[in-house]
Scaffold this active site. Structure first.
Site, mmCIF file in Angstrom:
data_model
loop_
_atom_site.group_PDB
_atom_site.id
_atom_site.type_symbol
_atom_site.label_atom_id
_atom_site.label_comp_id
_atom_site.label_asym_id
_atom_site.label_seq_id
_atom_site.Cartn_x
_atom_site.Cartn_y
_atom_site.Cartn_z
ATOM 1 N N GLY A 157 0.832 -1.193 0.000
ATOM 2 C CA GLY A 157 0.000 0.000 0.000
ATOM 3 C C GLY A 157 0.867 1.243 0.000
ATOM 4 N N GLN A 209 3.073 9.955 0.793
ATOM 5 C CA GLN A 209 4.380 9.281 0.779
ATOM 6 C C GLN A 209 5.191 9.562 -0.483
ATOM 7 O OE1 GLN A 209 2.566 5.318 2.049
ATOM 8 N NE2 GLN A 209 4.591 5.254 2.992
ATOM 9 N N CYS A 212 6.238 0.042 7.110
ATOM 10 C CA CYS A 212 5.818 1.136 6.232
ATOM 11 C C CYS A 212 6.973 1.471 5.305
ATOM 12 C CB CYS A 212 5.467 2.346 7.092
ATOM 13 S SG CYS A 212 5.005 3.807 6.154
ATOM 14 N N LEU A 213 6.666 1.741 4.040
ATOM 15 C CA LEU A 213 7.725 2.067 3.070
ATOM 16 C C LEU A 213 8.484 3.342 3.461
ATOM 17 C CD1 LEU A 213 5.967 1.219 -0.330
ATOM 18 C CD2 LEU A 213 7.697 -0.128 0.875
ATOM 19 N N HIS A 233 -3.973 1.545 7.890
ATOM 20 C CA HIS A 233 -2.640 2.137 7.812
ATOM 21 C C HIS A 233 -2.600 3.277 6.784
ATOM 22 C CE1 HIS A 233 1.938 1.551 7.716
ATOM 23 N NE2 HIS A 233 1.707 2.350 6.693
ATOM 24 N N GLU A 234 -3.147 3.013 5.595
ATOM 25 C CA GLU A 234 -3.073 4.017 4.525
ATOM 26 C C GLU A 234 -3.991 5.203 4.796
ATOM 27 O OE1 GLU A 234 -0.603 3.703 2.690
ATOM 28 O OE2 GLU A 234 -0.227 1.587 3.058
ATOM 29 N N HIS A 250 -2.379 7.542 7.105
ATOM 30 C CA HIS A 250 -1.407 8.430 6.444
ATOM 31 C C HIS A 250 -2.088 9.721 5.970
ATOM 32 C CE1 HIS A 250 2.486 6.508 6.170
ATOM 33 N NE2 HIS A 250 2.008 5.394 5.657
#
Ligand code: NI
Length: 150
Positions: A46, A51, A88-89, A130-131, A134
């Site tokens: 995701g 991001q 997380c990326l 999670h997304e 963000h």
């Protein structure tokens, strides 16, 4: 399509709230296409627009059961809870156990502005939460109940 740079921990943009998408135009499609390529290139499940440095309420997800795009997503229902390790990326190498709902129902627009309903369980429920976090400037580390920083 182009791979964009992923914003890393320490960048203050990650704490900012993203704005609603109002125009479903070529610029949005370009953003979503780039986010898709960036997510796959980084082996992520995701990615939120913030991001890649864009404060728009847009998310791309692929938890192994198909690619989806969520524009202006909202959680409209949740059930139960689950505890699992999350990463997380934007925080490479860092993980921690979070508590998330076991099942999540999300309402979101597609790239043309059409509203759709999605249901996620297990990894997908975590990914939705999670997304969407963000988009509100919240990162998973704020949700960690047992953490380990590698
Ligand atoms: Ni993340």
């Amino acid at each position: 399509m182009a791979i964009r740079n992923i914003v890393r921990s320490g960048d203050p943009i990650l704490a900012k709230k993203s704005r609603e998408v109002e125009k479903f135009d070529a610029r949005l499609w370009q953003l979503l296409d780039d986010m898709k390529q960036t997510m796959y290139n980084a082996n992520g499940v995701g990615l939120a627009a913030v991001q890649v440095g864009t404060l728009r309420r847009a998310v791309v997800i692929d938890c192994g059961d198909g690619y989806i795009e969520l524009v202006n997503p909202e959680i409209i229902g949740s059930e139960g809870e689950q505890f699992a390790e999350e990463g997380c990326l934007s925080f490479p190498g860092e993980t921690g156990v979070t508590c998330r709902p076991a099942v999540v129902k999300v309402k979101a627009q597609d790239r043309n502005g059409k509203w759709c309903i999605y249901k996620g369980e297990a990894l997908k429920a975590r990914c939705f939460c999670h997304e969407i976090d963000h988009l509100d400037g919240i990162v998973f580390k704020q949700r960690v109940i047992r953490g380990e920083n590698k």
